[in-house]
Design a protein around this motif. Structure first.
Motif, PDB file in Angstrom:
ATOM      1  N   ARG A 188       0.836  -1.209   0.000  1.00 45.89           N
ATOM      2  CA  ARG A 188       0.000   0.000   0.000  1.00 45.89           C
ATOM      3  C   ARG A 188       0.865   1.251   0.000  1.00 45.89           C
ATOM      4  N   LEU A 189       1.920   1.261   0.795  1.00 46.42           N
ATOM      5  CA  LEU A 189       2.810   2.423   0.817  1.00 46.42           C
ATOM      6  C   LEU A 189       3.464   2.625  -0.541  1.00 46.42           C
ATOM      7  N   GLY A 190       3.792   1.534  -1.221  1.00 48.81           N
ATOM      8  CA  GLY A 190       4.344   1.654  -2.567  1.00 48.81           C
ATOM      9  C   GLY A 190       3.381   2.345  -3.514  1.00 48.81           C
ATOM     10  N   ASP A 191       2.086   2.078  -3.357  1.00 48.14           N
ATOM     11  CA  ASP A 191       1.079   2.756  -4.186  1.00 48.14           C
ATOM     12  C   ASP A 191       1.057   4.265  -3.922  1.00 48.14           C
ATOM     13  N   LEU A 192       1.506   4.663  -2.713  1.00 51.03           N
ATOM     14  CA  LEU A 192       1.589   6.085  -2.365  1.00 51.03           C
ATOM     15  C   LEU A 192       2.965   6.670  -2.654  1.00 51.03           C
ATOM     16  N   GLN A 193       3.795   5.899  -3.358  1.00 45.31           N
ATOM     17  CA  GLN A 193       5.159   6.317  -3.705  1.00 45.31           C
ATOM     18  C   GLN A 193       6.070   6.417  -2.484  1.00 45.31           C
ATOM     19  N   SER A 277      -0.076  16.073   7.195  1.00 45.28           N
ATOM     20  CA  SER A 277       0.210  16.740   5.916  1.00 45.28           C
ATOM     21  C   SER A 277      -0.971  16.704   4.965  1.00 45.28           C
ATOM     22  N   VAL A 278      -1.799  15.668   5.028  1.00 46.92           N
ATOM     23  CA  VAL A 278      -2.902  15.484   4.080  1.00 46.92           C
ATOM     24  C   VAL A 278      -4.241  15.516   4.823  1.00 46.92           C
ATOM     25  N   LEU A 279      -5.158  16.369   4.366  1.00 50.79           N
ATOM     26  CA  LEU A 279      -6.475  16.540   4.997  1.00 50.79           C
ATOM     27  C   LEU A 279      -6.321  16.806   6.493  1.00 50.79           C
ATOM     28  N   HIS A 280      -5.597  17.857   6.769  1.00 47.69           N
ATOM     29  CA  HIS A 280      -5.270  18.270   8.127  1.00 47.69           C
ATOM     30  C   HIS A 280      -6.526  18.434   8.980  1.00 47.69           C
ATOM     31  N   ASN A 281      -6.413  17.990  10.220  1.00 50.06           N
ATOM     32  CA  ASN A 281      -7.483  18.134  11.216  1.00 50.06           C
ATOM     33  C   ASN A 281      -7.161  19.351  12.097  1.00 50.06           C
ATOM     34  N   PRO A 282      -7.988  20.419  12.104  1.00 51.27           N
ATOM     35  CA  PRO A 282      -9.385  20.475  11.666  1.00 51.27           C
ATOM     36  C   PRO A 282      -9.636  21.184  10.336  1.00 51.27           C
ATOM     37  N   THR A 283      -8.620  21.703   9.665  1.00 48.32           N
ATOM     38  CA  THR A 283      -8.857  22.619   8.542  1.00 48.32           C
ATOM     39  C   THR A 283      -9.158  21.933   7.226  1.00 48.32           C
ATOM     40  N   SER A 286      -4.179  20.464   2.736  1.00 48.56           N
ATOM     41  CA  SER A 286      -3.169  19.483   2.358  1.00 48.56           C
ATOM     42  C   SER A 286      -1.895  20.201   1.945  1.00 48.56           C
ATOM     43  N   LEU A 287      -0.781  19.608   2.291  1.00 48.54           N
ATOM     44  CA  LEU A 287       0.535  20.206   2.086  1.00 48.54           C
ATOM     45  C   LEU A 287       0.847  20.355   0.601  1.00 48.54           C
ATOM     46  N   SER A 288       1.372  21.512   0.220  1.00 51.83           N
ATOM     47  CA  SER A 288       1.795  21.722  -1.165  1.00 51.83           C
ATOM     48  C   SER A 288       3.209  21.170  -1.351  1.00 51.83           C
ATOM     49  N   PRO A 289       3.593  20.789  -2.585  1.00 50.25           N
ATOM     50  CA  PRO A 289       4.945  20.278  -2.824  1.00 50.25           C
ATOM     51  C   PRO A 289       6.033  21.274  -2.421  1.00 50.25           C
ATOM     52  N   ALA A 290       5.820  22.562  -2.701  1.00 51.27           N
ATOM     53  CA  ALA A 290       6.841  23.560  -2.364  1.00 51.27           C
ATOM     54  C   ALA A 290       7.044  23.651  -0.852  1.00 51.27           C
ATOM     55  N   SER A 291       5.935  23.654  -0.097  1.00 47.54           N
ATOM     56  CA  SER A 291       6.051  23.715   1.360  1.00 47.54           C
ATOM     57  C   SER A 291       6.702  22.449   1.908  1.00 47.54           C
ATOM     58  N   ALA A 292       6.342  21.304   1.337  1.00 48.23           N
ATOM     59  CA  ALA A 292       6.936  20.046   1.782  1.00 48.23           C
ATOM     60  C   ALA A 292       8.447  20.058   1.581  1.00 48.23           C
ATOM     61  N   HIS A 293       8.872  20.568   0.445  1.00 47.09           N
ATOM     62  CA  HIS A 293      10.310  20.640   0.150  1.00 47.09           C
ATOM     63  C   HIS A 293      11.022  21.514   1.176  1.00 47.09           C
ATOM     64  N   GLU A 318      -4.673   9.788  -3.747  1.00 45.52           N
ATOM     65  CA  GLU A 318      -3.389   9.111  -3.644  1.00 45.52           C
ATOM     66  C   GLU A 318      -2.238   9.995  -4.123  1.00 45.52           C
ATOM     67  N   HIS A 319      -2.549  10.969  -4.976  1.00 40.61           N
ATOM     68  CA  HIS A 319      -1.485  11.835  -5.496  1.00 40.61           C
ATOM     69  C   HIS A 319      -1.140  12.980  -4.531  1.00 40.61           C
ATOM     70  N   ALA A 320      -1.818  13.067  -3.397  1.00 39.79           N
ATOM     71  CA  ALA A 320      -1.530  14.137  -2.440  1.00 39.79           C
ATOM     72  C   ALA A 320      -0.073  14.060  -1.987  1.00 39.79           C
ATOM     73  N   THR A 321       0.498  15.237  -1.696  1.00 38.45           N
ATOM     74  CA  THR A 321       1.909  15.304  -1.316  1.00 38.45           C
ATOM     75  C   THR A 321       2.121  14.758   0.084  1.00 38.45           C
TER      76      THR A 321
END
Length: 488
Positions: A188-193, A277-283, A286-293, A318-321
């Motif tokens: 499953r983690l492989g499917d998420l890269q 990073s993804v679907l943050h609780n409570p807001t 989701s994290l953008s690629p630039a911010s993640a970097h 699944e493509h979320a950063t």
């Protein structure tokens, strides 16, 4: 409504109502009770009755009076200990409209009583059913949705029939967790890269234990830890209970406030950053690629690890950063679980870690719980292998999309606005009124909401609340909400 009886005065009944909620932690330490005049109007009694009730609560040590400010809930669970206070620039959170704060001493006192009590209000609400109505502040999806996972009992029966029940009952099982499940999770983690071998995966008693294992293995008392604010108050409380210094970083649409985060890194040299990073609780952000970097750059520069909590990954694209995918599990520890979409009481979670940390993390798991329930892990592995979990996740996402559309429409019609673009399971709603006060009024109507103050490390009254899209898609709650707001 309160009704006078020969053996119980109205003041006794009113005091008992508030006392029950305070002891159940449904009213948090630092929460302000309604003013005498307001409470009298709400309950249909005289101001004298309210004063008598508040005096009783004060005599019981449940509330304290502050001159010219009103009555506030005291911490009934523990003595107030001096806590680390780092308000700083992180107290200004984008999208939050704060009400006037208390004096400095009062703010410090609430912070010291702090995060644990806020968390308890949220957690205990999960177990304290005010009524049989859907609860807007719930942290889980509707039970009817989860009951659609009819393949779970069948998987347990199939695994148990093969002799696994006896084996799982008479031995501790594998310390790392069931090998079959860890192999399925690696796929499953492989499917998420996210490249992780089964030897990098440790199963846990839910994602909460995974976070606890990471904290206990990598930190010691007094270590500074970066957290997102608003954020999961249970995590603030857990870190605070371990003696960590909690450093809030404002969370915005793209990710954490990088300027604040960089400054905190320079001043405090944090050891860990905890991020949804993804679907943050409570807001729902989701994290953008630039911010993640940039976050990964800061982690490398200042030598700290990142605990990436992907609890809502099953309902996310699944493509979320994901940070773990970008850095290849070097400084990131990936954490997830199945409670949100599958079986809350199975308590199956897991973490994927850098290879050099695995043995340290495993030792910490062994010290806390020895192993995890092998039979349930084998049943879950079967569900993953057969594609049942994936198909169930697709059904949940579709149901959530429909519910979110209805909830948003009803919230906007009720006069609310969204402080964050609606996404995922939760909505971050600006009500325009103090939601601590609103929460008390709605409890009288049988509804438990999640006020915005519960999601901040420093308790500040605000106008925000978190709603669960799955439990706010019917008009009944919003009609009650409008009635309560209109009345006062």
């Amino acid at each position: 409504m309160l009704t006078r009886t020969p053996d119980r005065t109205l003041a006794d009944q009113l005091a008992e109502r508030f006392a029950e909620r305070i002891r159940a932690r449904l009213l948090s330490a630092g929460a302000r009770l309604p003013s005498v005049r307001e409470c009298a109007r709400q309950q249909g009694v005289s101001p004298h009755t309210v004063v008598a009730a508040y005096d009783k609560l004060q005599a019981q040590g449940l509330v304290l009076a502050r001159r010219q400010r009103g009555f506030f809930v005291r911490d009934v669970g523990q003595k107030v200990a001096q806590a680390h206070v780092n308000k700083g620039p992180a107290a200004m959170v984008s999208g939050v409209r704060e009400l006037p704060p208390a004096t400095l001493q009062e703010s410090l006192g609430v912070r010291a009583a702090g995060s644990r009590i806020n968390a308890m209000a949220l957690i205990r609400g999960m177990f304290h059913q005010l009524s049989d109505r859907p609860q807007p502040g719930a942290g889980t999806l509707p039970r009817a949705w989860l009951e659609e996972a009819r393949f779970l009992p069948a998987a347990v029966r199939k695994v148990a029939a093969g002799g696994a029940l006896r084996q799982a009952s008479l031995s501790y099982g594998e310390p790392m967790g069931d090998a079959r499940l860890r192999a399925a999770l690696a796929q499953r983690l492989g499917d998420l890269q996210i490249a992780a071998t089964p030897r990098q995966i440790i199963t846990t008693l839910g994602a909460t234990q995974a976070l606890d294992i990471v904290s206990r293995a990598l930190l010691k008392a007094g270590d500074p830890v970066l957290v997102e604010e608003p954020g999961w108050s249970v995590e603030f409380a857990r870190l605070d209970a371990l003696g960590m210094r909690v450093l809030p970083v404002p969370r915005g649409p793209q990710g954490p406030d990088l300027a604040v985060m960089a400054r905190l890194c320079e001043l405090h040299a944090p050891k860990l950053f905890v991020s949804v990073s993804v679907l943050h609780n409570p807001t729902g952000y989701s994290l953008s690629p630039a911010s993640a970097h940039r976050v990964l750059q800061l982690a490398q520069q200042h030598d700290f690890y990142i605990a990436e909590d992907d609890t809502y990954g099953h309902i996310a694209p699944e493509h979320a950063t994901r940070l773990a995918a970008l850095d290849g599990l070097q400084r990131t520890l990936y954490i997830s679980g199945f409670a949100k979409i599958l079986a809350p009481n199975w308590r199956i979670g897991y973490l994927a870690a850098p290879p050099h940390l695995v043995e340290r993390l495993l030792d910490t798991k062994l010290l806390s719980s020895l192993t995890t329930p092998a039979l349930l892990e084998q049943a879950l592995a079967l569900c993953i292998e057969q594609g049942q979990l994936r198909r169930h996740g697709e059904r949940i996402r579709a149901a959530l999309d429909r519910a979110r559309a209805r909830s948003v429409q009803l919230a906007l019609a009720a006069g609310c606005r969204f402080a964050a673009e609606p996404a995922g399971m939760f909505g971050w709603v600006d009500t325009g009124v103090d939601t601590d006060v609103l929460a008390q009024r709605l409890m009288d109507e049988g509804y438990l909401i999640a006020p915005g103050a519960l999601f901040h490390a420093t308790r500040q009254p605000c106008t925000l609340m978190r709603i669960n899209f799955g439990t706010t898609q019917e008009p009944a709650f919003w009609q009650t909400w409008k009635k309560v707001v209109k009345s006062g």
